[in-house]
Design an enzyme around this catalytic site. Structure first.
Site, PDB file in Angstrom:
ATOM      1  N   ASN A  62     147.361  44.026  -6.464  1.00 57.92           N
ATOM      2  CA  ASN A  62     145.990  43.731  -6.032  1.00 57.92           C
ATOM      3  C   ASN A  62     145.389  44.910  -5.283  1.00 57.92           C
ATOM      4  O   ASN A  62     146.068  45.616  -4.553  1.00 57.92           O
ATOM      5  CB  ASN A  62     145.897  42.419  -5.232  1.00 57.92           C
ATOM      6  CG  ASN A  62     146.841  42.313  -4.062  1.00 57.92           C
ATOM      7  OD1 ASN A  62     147.908  42.893  -4.060  1.00 57.92           O
ATOM      8  ND2 ASN A  62     146.445  41.557  -3.069  1.00 57.92           N
ATOM      9  N   GLU A  64     142.144  45.593  -2.961  1.00 51.39           N
ATOM     10  CA  GLU A  64     141.053  44.948  -2.219  1.00 51.39           C
ATOM     11  C   GLU A  64     139.955  45.946  -1.879  1.00 51.39           C
ATOM     12  O   GLU A  64     140.073  47.147  -2.127  1.00 51.39           O
ATOM     13  CB  GLU A  64     141.638  44.267  -0.968  1.00 51.39           C
ATOM     14  CG  GLU A  64     142.594  43.152  -1.355  1.00 51.39           C
ATOM     15  CD  GLU A  64     143.113  42.332  -0.184  1.00 51.39           C
ATOM     16  OE1 GLU A  64     142.906  42.709   0.987  1.00 51.39           O
ATOM     17  OE2 GLU A  64     143.742  41.284  -0.460  1.00 51.39           O
ATOM     18  N   CYS A  73     142.562  41.154  -8.447  1.00 51.27           N
ATOM     19  CA  CYS A  73     143.918  40.591  -8.426  1.00 51.27           C
ATOM     20  C   CYS A  73     144.897  41.470  -9.212  1.00 51.27           C
ATOM     21  O   CYS A  73     144.512  42.164 -10.164  1.00 51.27           O
ATOM     22  CB  CYS A  73     143.933  39.213  -9.087  1.00 51.27           C
ATOM     23  SG  CYS A  73     143.044  37.939  -8.214  1.00 51.27           S
ATOM     24  N   GLU A  75     147.135  40.592 -11.393  1.00 50.93           N
ATOM     25  CA  GLU A  75     147.325  40.248 -12.815  1.00 50.93           C
ATOM     26  C   GLU A  75     146.283  40.934 -13.689  1.00 50.93           C
ATOM     27  O   GLU A  75     146.584  41.402 -14.795  1.00 50.93           O
ATOM     28  CB  GLU A  75     147.224  38.728 -13.014  1.00 50.93           C
ATOM     29  CG  GLU A  75     148.301  37.934 -12.292  1.00 50.93           C
ATOM     30  CD  GLU A  75     147.927  37.513 -10.882  1.00 50.93           C
ATOM     31  OE1 GLU A  75     147.189  38.262 -10.198  1.00 50.93           O
ATOM     32  OE2 GLU A  75     148.375  36.441 -10.461  1.00 50.93           O
ATOM     33  N   CYS A 112     145.357  33.001 -10.307  1.00 50.22           N
ATOM     34  CA  CYS A 112     144.085  32.300 -10.044  1.00 50.22           C
ATOM     35  C   CYS A 112     143.369  31.996 -11.373  1.00 50.22           C
ATOM     36  O   CYS A 112     143.746  32.509 -12.442  1.00 50.22           O
ATOM     37  CB  CYS A 112     143.194  33.136  -9.137  1.00 50.22           C
ATOM     38  SG  CYS A 112     142.363  34.501  -9.968  1.00 50.22           S
ATOM     39  N   CYS A 115     142.131  34.984 -13.387  1.00 56.55           N
ATOM     40  CA  CYS A 115     143.227  35.730 -14.034  1.00 56.55           C
ATOM     41  C   CYS A 115     143.748  34.959 -15.242  1.00 56.55           C
ATOM     42  O   CYS A 115     144.074  35.562 -16.274  1.00 56.55           O
ATOM     43  CB  CYS A 115     144.351  36.006 -13.044  1.00 56.55           C
ATOM     44  SG  CYS A 115     143.923  37.312 -11.871  1.00 56.55           S
TER      45      CYS A 115
HETATM   46  N1  THU Z   1     145.611  37.639  -5.528  1.00 60.59           N
HETATM   47  C1  THU Z   1     146.215  38.189  -6.614  1.00 60.59           C
HETATM   48  O1  THU Z   1     146.352  39.414  -6.726  1.00 60.59           O
HETATM   49  N2  THU Z   1     146.666  37.355  -7.571  1.00 60.59           N
HETATM   50  C2  THU Z   1     146.630  35.997  -7.503  1.00 60.59           C
HETATM   51  O2  THU Z   1     147.052  35.337  -8.434  1.00 60.59           O
HETATM   52  C3  THU Z   1     146.083  35.342  -6.325  1.00 60.59           C
HETATM   53  C4  THU Z   1     145.402  36.236  -5.354  1.00 60.59           C
HETATM   54  C5  THU Z   1     145.145  38.550  -4.473  1.00 60.59           C
HETATM   55  C6  THU Z   1     143.664  38.668  -4.338  1.00 60.59           C
HETATM   56  C7  THU Z   1     143.542  39.112  -2.901  1.00 60.59           C
HETATM   57  O3  THU Z   1     143.702  40.521  -2.846  1.00 60.59           O
HETATM   58  C8  THU Z   1     144.726  38.468  -2.209  1.00 60.59           C
HETATM   59  O4  THU Z   1     145.626  38.103  -3.232  1.00 60.59           O
HETATM   60  C9  THU Z   1     144.364  37.232  -1.399  1.00 60.59           C
HETATM   61  O5  THU Z   1     143.645  36.322  -2.142  1.00 60.59           O
END
Ligand code: THU
Length: 160
Positions: A62, A64, A73, A75, A112, A115
């Site tokens: 991920n 941000e 994310c 994925e 999520c 994704c």
């Molecule tokens: N996140 C992911 O990378 N994948 C997921 O399946 C769920 C959430 C990340 C997004 C964000 O950077 C952090 O987790 C918190 O939501």
């Protein structure tokens, strides 16, 4: 009027140690990918690793952003990384894992909705299921057999 039921099958492993050699290798690649996550806002670092049909493993994590919705994310970073390097290559599996700086995540971190939708696009195109393995920092691993199983009533190109 008729009530109907959708059932989803999945496999539960007590820990990553119970995975096959190939699947454990993929999960370890996802764990390694966590190290390059950029998650200063959530402190929730996610790693994803895809196994392609030519045996290549492609990872993502991920990323941000101070403007929160501009982050991405693990994925989707991983699958877009794969598709940009190996367009059209069949994806066999994806492994997803996590490490939080705030607490020990002891349940599987499921992808999520956005994704799932993104991964499904590639599953539909390749006409072959993508297995999805997900786990927490510790504890059980879930394996779903396909994106279809994780996203019933999915919207896909057949509507367009
Ligand atoms: N996140 C992911 O990378 N994948 C997921 O399946 C769920 C959430 C990340 C997004 C964000 O950077 C952090 O987790 C918190 O939501």
């Amino acid at each position: 009027m008729e009530n109907k039921t959708i059932q989803t099958q999945f496999t539960l492993y007590p820990s990553i140690a119970e995975l096959s050699t190939e699947d454990l290798h993929l999960m370890k690649a996802a764990q390694k990918a966590i190290l390059n996550a950029y998650a200063p806002y959530s402190n929730f670092q996610v790693g994803a690793a895809l196994l392609l049909e030519n045996g290549t493993i492609v990872t993502g994590n991920n990323q941000e952003n101070a403007a929160y919705p501009s982050g991405m994310c693990a994925e989707r970073v991983a699958i877009w990384n794969a598709s940009s390097q190996f367009p059209g290559m069949v994806i066999k599996k994806i492994a997803i894992t996590v490490k939080s700086k705030l607490k020990e995540v002891n349940k599987p971190v499921s992808p999520c909705g956005a994704c799932r939708q993104t991964l499904l696009e590639y599953e539909v195109n390749q006409k072959a299921p993508i297995e999805v393995f997900f786990t927490g920092e510790v504890g059980v691993v879930i394996k779903a057999n396909s994106l279809q199983d994780l996203l019933p009533f999915a919207f896909d190109q057949s509507f367009l």
